[in-house]
Design a protein around this motif. Structure first.
Motif, PDB file in Angstrom:
ATOM      1  N   GLY A  29       0.871  -1.230  -0.104  1.00 41.17           N
ATOM      2  CA  GLY A  29       0.093  -0.189   0.074  1.00 41.17           C
ATOM      3  C   GLY A  29       0.765   1.155  -0.010  1.00 41.17           C
ATOM      4  O   GLY A  29       1.885   1.292   0.622  1.00 41.17           O
ATOM      5  N   GLU A  52       1.952  -1.000  -4.701  1.00 46.58           N
ATOM      6  CA  GLU A  52       0.547  -0.337  -4.716  1.00 46.58           C
ATOM      7  C   GLU A  52      -0.215  -0.786  -6.029  1.00 46.58           C
ATOM      8  O   GLU A  52       0.171  -0.635  -7.113  1.00 46.58           O
ATOM      9  CB  GLU A  52       0.893   1.215  -4.924  1.00 46.58           C
ATOM     10  CG  GLU A  52      -0.481   2.091  -4.971  1.00 46.58           C
ATOM     11  CD  GLU A  52      -1.564   2.145  -4.001  1.00 46.58           C
ATOM     12  OE1 GLU A  52      -1.533   2.095  -2.947  1.00 46.58           O
ATOM     13  OE2 GLU A  52      -2.663   1.640  -4.628  1.00 46.58           O
ATOM     14  N   VAL A  57       0.561   7.127  -6.195  1.00 46.41           N
ATOM     15  CA  VAL A  57       0.450   7.141  -4.465  1.00 46.41           C
ATOM     16  C   VAL A  57      -0.793   7.936  -3.988  1.00 46.41           C
ATOM     17  O   VAL A  57      -1.233   8.829  -4.769  1.00 46.41           O
ATOM     18  CB  VAL A  57       1.847   7.461  -3.983  1.00 46.41           C
ATOM     19  CG1 VAL A  57       2.947   6.664  -4.590  1.00 46.41           C
ATOM     20  CG2 VAL A  57       1.946   9.340  -4.275  1.00 46.41           C
ATOM     21  N   GLY A  59      -3.355   6.672  -1.809  1.00 44.47           N
ATOM     22  CA  GLY A  59      -4.454   5.829  -1.261  1.00 44.47           C
ATOM     23  C   GLY A  59      -5.658   6.354  -1.223  1.00 44.47           C
ATOM     24  O   GLY A  59      -6.274   7.135  -2.272  1.00 44.47           O
TER      25      GLY A  59
END
Ligand code: FAD
Length: 471
Positions: A29, A52, A57, A59
């Motif tokens: 993640g 990921e 990036v 999330g």
């Protein structure tokens, strides 16, 4: 215990780096937790590789305007982000940001730390994403992240003490069958699970719902109020998402009725808004379209919107780990991070809820990195197991349901300061704690206006004095 635990000066880090071989760590993640974990692991001399499954990036803070899936409006619908278009942070930026990378509107214009486009104290979601991207730039993290790469399984490696991480291209995983094609496998010394807490929707259990004819959706799939125009909508849950979404919808809906737990024994209340009511929880839904609340009040509704949170979900961990999710308790975990039997080579960063999320991610990441290098010592397996059992007993004695195991609530500072102490940090700054409390009170008493009116300006100068250390 922790006799060897030392502070975090660069010199101390280097001493331990000389003594212990660096660990190759798979970080799963690249949200706030994964980025912070990567930074802390790298600082400690380890070699993190961040997997990921998304295309960038950030999330949860990467807003995805994909409309709710018609087939699965109550499920995850293959979408990682749970943000709605109007979302603004529910904490003031000064206390929300990482401890040493201030989330301020003027973070050094023209430098790698510059990102701000929304100077509000409670900015929109885009500002948080820009902040996380700036963090990744500032600490050179992008090169560590393998994008569109989904971890599909983590298993013991028979040939070593490490972990076999299997991963595949995210596109394959989505386009393929339920069993995605595994394209690659690599062995790591350790794994840090940073997959977030908001990917698997939890739905309210409502008697009679199967024959209720209306539309249902989870807040995970909610983006804009348009689809609810002219409708009677029941919103279940009144935590920040329920508060926000009911206000968002009320501008276009005919009526909005919120079912909330804290009113379980009292009746229905009107609000300052003419078409918004607060009810106790739902008793049942009926075939004729009615929704009946626990106080006997009822409405004929077109839609039910579940703002009822999420379930922990780790589909890539095999049963041999002995880590279960039981009524939303992830266990056993020592202090919400380390499974005693597998510590420290497997860790979970970011499971704790109702906390100062970003600062805590930093402390937990620092703890994991320090334990992996031997700078910080964990209790024995037995010691950790005993601690977990006594924690569970205390929760039970307090009547706290299992599903709230990871809600820090009133213990948040005690826990954060405890983790900070393990890492040799001073702990969460006094002004940050006071600001967090002030923000929560303001939210409870002024849900309509807490993001634009506040009374804790006196804390800002203390915050900015601290931030000056990091510019
Ligand atoms: P996430 O941001 O969810 O990141 C997890 C990442 O893991 C994702 O990028 C996902 O794609 C990836 N991933 C998952 N599984 C795999 C896999 N198998 N392989 C590879 N990658 C994988 N917090 C605040 O501090 N302030 C707020 O105002 C606030 N508002 C919120 C509003 C909403 C609606 C929600 C849902 C949460 C909010 N939060 C807020 C909490 C929020 O969860 C945290 O701020 C933060 O995003 C947590 O970061 P994370 O890295 O733990 O999880």
């Amino acid at each position: 215990l922790n006799a060897r635990n030392v502070g975090t000066t660069e010199e101390e880090r280097k001493t331990f780096q000389r003594d212990m071989p660096p660990r190759r760590v798979a970080v799963i993640g690249a949200g706030a937790a994964g980025l912070m974990a990567a930074r802390e692991l790298q600082r400690e001399g380890h070699t993190p590789v961040v997997f990921e499954r998304g295309a960038a990036v950030g999330g949860n803070w990467r807003y995805d305007d994909a409309p709710a899936s018609a087939e699965d409006p109550l499920g995850a619908a293959g979408v990682d982000s749970s943000l709605y278009a109007s979302l603004r942070t529910n904490l003031p930026r000064e206390c929300m940001g990482f401890l040493d990378f201030p989330f301020v509107a003027d973070a050094g214009a023209g430098t790698v730390s510059s990102y701000s486009d929304d100077p509000r104290r409670y900015p929109g979601h885009g500002e948080v994403l820009r902040y996380l991207e700036a963090f990744a730039r500032r600490f050179d993290l992008h090169g560590l992240v393998r994008l569109e790469t989904e971890v599909v399984s983590v298993r013991r490696d028979d040939a070593s003490t490490g972990w076999k991480v299997s991963y595949c291209s995210r596109k394959l995983a989505v386009a393929g069958s339920a069993e995605p094609e595994v394209v690659k496998e690599e062995v790591f010394d350790a794994v840090a699970v940073c997959t977030g807490t908001s990917t698997e929707p939890r739905v309210a259990d409502i008697a009679g719902i199967d024959s209720w004819p209306g539309k249902q959706m989870h807040s995970h799939s909610y983006r804009v109020p348009g689809p609810f125009e002219g409708q009677v909508v029941v919103v279940v849950g009144y935590a920040p998402s329920g508060v926000d979404i009911s206000r968002d919808i009320v501008s276009v809906a005919k009526e909005v009725h919120v079912a909330r737990r804290s009113l379980a024994t009292s009746g229905t209340e009107s609000t300052a808004l003419p078409n918004l009511w607060l009810h106790p929880m739902i008793e049942r839904a009926e075939e004729n379209g009615s929704v009946v609340f626990q106080d006997g009040s009822r409405v004929k509704a077109d839609a039910i919107l579940h703002c009822t949170g999420y379930k922990y979900h780790f589909p890539f961990l095999g049963e041999e780990f002995g880590i279960s999710v039981d009524d939303n308790r992830v266990g056993p975990l020592y202090k919400h991070v380390f499974p005693p039997r597998l510590a420290p080579s497997i860790s979970f960063i970011g499971l704790s809820l109702k906390s100062l999320v970003f600062p805590l991610l930093q402390l937990q990441s620092n703890w994991v990195a320090g334990v992996l290098s031997g700078r910080i010592v964990l209790p024995s397996q037995e010691g950790m197991t005993e601690d977990v059992s006594s924690f569970y007993s205390k929760l039970q004695a307090k009547g706290c349901p299992k599903r709230h195991t990871h809600d820090l609530g009133e213990c948040t500072y005690e826990y954060e300061d405890w983790v900070a102490k393990q890492c040799g940090h001073e702990g969460i700054e006094g002004w940050r704690k006071e600001m967090f409390v002030a923000a929560l009170k303001n939210f409870v008493h002024h849900p309509e206006s807490y993001r634009d009116e506040w009374e804790d300006d006196h804390l800002l100068s203390r915050a900015h004095l601290d931030f000056a250390k990091y510019f």
